[in-house]
Design an enzyme around this catalytic site. Structure first.
Site, PDB file in Angstrom:
ATOM      1  N   SER A  55       0.802  -1.237  -0.042  1.00  0.00           N
ATOM      2  CA  SER A  55      -0.049  -0.047   0.084  1.00  0.00           C
ATOM      3  C   SER A  55       1.008   1.176   0.057  1.00  0.00           C
ATOM      4  O   SER A  55       2.230   1.311   0.489  1.00  0.00           O
ATOM      5  CB  SER A  55      -0.924   0.079   1.303  1.00  0.00           C
ATOM      6  OG  SER A  55      -1.894  -1.033   1.245  1.00  0.00           O
TER       7      SER A  55
HETATM    8  N1  SAH Z   1      -0.865  -4.806   4.129  1.00  0.00           N
HETATM    9  C1  SAH Z   1      -0.264  -5.199   2.980  1.00  0.00           C
HETATM   10  C2  SAH Z   1      -1.176  -4.677   1.683  1.00  0.00           C
HETATM   11  C3  SAH Z   1      -1.080  -6.184   0.619  1.00  0.00           C
HETATM   12  S1  SAH Z   1      -2.302  -5.935  -0.773  1.00  0.00           S
HETATM   13  C4  SAH Z   1       1.058  -4.380   2.929  1.00  0.00           C
HETATM   14  O1  SAH Z   1       1.396  -3.594   3.776  1.00  0.00           O
HETATM   15  O2  SAH Z   1       1.878  -4.621   2.006  1.00  0.00           O
HETATM   16  C5  SAH Z   1      -3.396  -6.829  -0.076  1.00  0.00           C
HETATM   17  C6  SAH Z   1      -3.040  -8.264   0.415  1.00  0.00           C
HETATM   18  O3  SAH Z   1      -4.484  -8.709   0.709  1.00  0.00           O
HETATM   19  C7  SAH Z   1      -2.651  -9.222  -0.811  1.00  0.00           C
HETATM   20  O4  SAH Z   1      -1.563  -9.648  -0.448  1.00  0.00           O
HETATM   21  C8  SAH Z   1      -3.906 -10.053  -1.108  1.00  0.00           C
HETATM   22  O5  SAH Z   1      -3.340 -11.340  -1.333  1.00  0.00           O
HETATM   23  C9  SAH Z   1      -4.593 -10.039   0.329  1.00  0.00           C
HETATM   24  N2  SAH Z   1      -5.858 -10.490   0.138  1.00  0.00           N
HETATM   25  C10 SAH Z   1      -6.846 -10.418  -0.358  1.00  0.00           C
HETATM   26  N3  SAH Z   1      -8.112 -11.217  -0.164  1.00  0.00           N
HETATM   27  C11 SAH Z   1      -7.710 -11.966   1.179  1.00  0.00           C
HETATM   28  C12 SAH Z   1      -8.333 -12.555   1.960  1.00  0.00           C
HETATM   29  N4  SAH Z   1      -9.741 -12.989   1.576  1.00  0.00           N
HETATM   30  N5  SAH Z   1      -7.942 -13.129   3.041  1.00  0.00           N
HETATM   31  C13 SAH Z   1      -6.421 -12.755   3.351  1.00  0.00           C
HETATM   32  N6  SAH Z   1      -5.773 -11.899   2.528  1.00  0.00           N
HETATM   33  C14 SAH Z   1      -6.307 -11.452   1.477  1.00  0.00           C
END
Ligand code: SAH
Length: 205
Positions: A55
């Protein structure tokens, strides 16, 4: 460079200084892919493995600001990704539980956070179910775009707790949901953002 990013964020919005301090400590360049370190302290999202993103710093600051994390609070994060937001929560002294549905990202984040000595319990699984065995959580943060607020997460939020979740399918509205009673919730909206989608199941199902 990290301090410059923090100063820039402070000018954009009156973020809680504790949040800015944490962002001033966590080495974001160690959370991005090799070759992208150079861009780590710009206010931009970057690609990570499995077609996901880390993000944008402004978004991390806003979600963390709205969450109002206090030391020792139990925080559940949905979407570990590279683990950057997880590290910010740990830096604030929270007891962090984080779920990721992409096995590759879960394994990488586990290694990275251990290597940097951030304490957090990571799980590979579907965040739609939350973690009923560890509930209730004082705080819940969802870092992927949810088409709607998952019922399981609402029920795992402690009374008096706060959940920050981007809701929407094409672009998301940041929602802060406060659980004000056993069956009372108050929702407020905090701007428009763009997240990768929250998907059901895991990548091996
Ligand atoms: N907090 C992270 C953001 C990553 S982007 C950071 O700081 O980098 C969002 C993430 O959510 C992705 O890695 C994606 O695979 C995950 N995601 C999407 N749907 C999900 C679900 N149902 N359960 C767990 N993770 C999920």
């Amino acid at each position: 460079m990290r301090q410059r990013l923090v100063d820039y964020l402070r000018k954009k919005f009156p973020f809680d200084e504790n949040v800015l301090n944490a962002m001033g400590k966590v080495p974001r360049h160690l959370f991005v892919d090799k070759g992208l370190e150079h861009f780590a302290y710009e206010d931009k999202p970057l690609s990570i493995a499995a077609k996901q993103t880390i993000s944008q710093p402004f978004t991390v600051a806003m979600q963390t600001h709205l969450l109002q994390v206090k030391k020792w609070e139990k925080v559940l994060e949905i979407g570990t990704g590279c683990g950057y937001q997880t590290a910010i929560l740990a830096e604030l002294g929270a007891t962090v539980y984080s779920i990721e549905r992409q096995r590759e990202l879960y394994l990488q984040a586990q290694q990275r956070l251990l290597g940097l000595h951030y304490r957090a319990s990571l799980f590979y699984g579907d965040g739609y179910a939350g973690k009923p065995t560890l509930a209730p959580f004082q705080k819940i943060i969802v870092t992927c775009g949810a088409p709607e607020v998952p019922q399981a997460l609402l029920s795992q939020l402690a009374v008096g707790g706060r959940m920050v979740i981007p809701v929407g399918e094409n672009g998301q509205t940041m929602q802060l949901i406060e659980r004000t009673g056993e069956s009372d919730y108050r929702t407020t909206q905090h701007g428009e953002f763009s997240f990768v989608p929250m998907l059901t199941g895991t990548n091996h199902e």
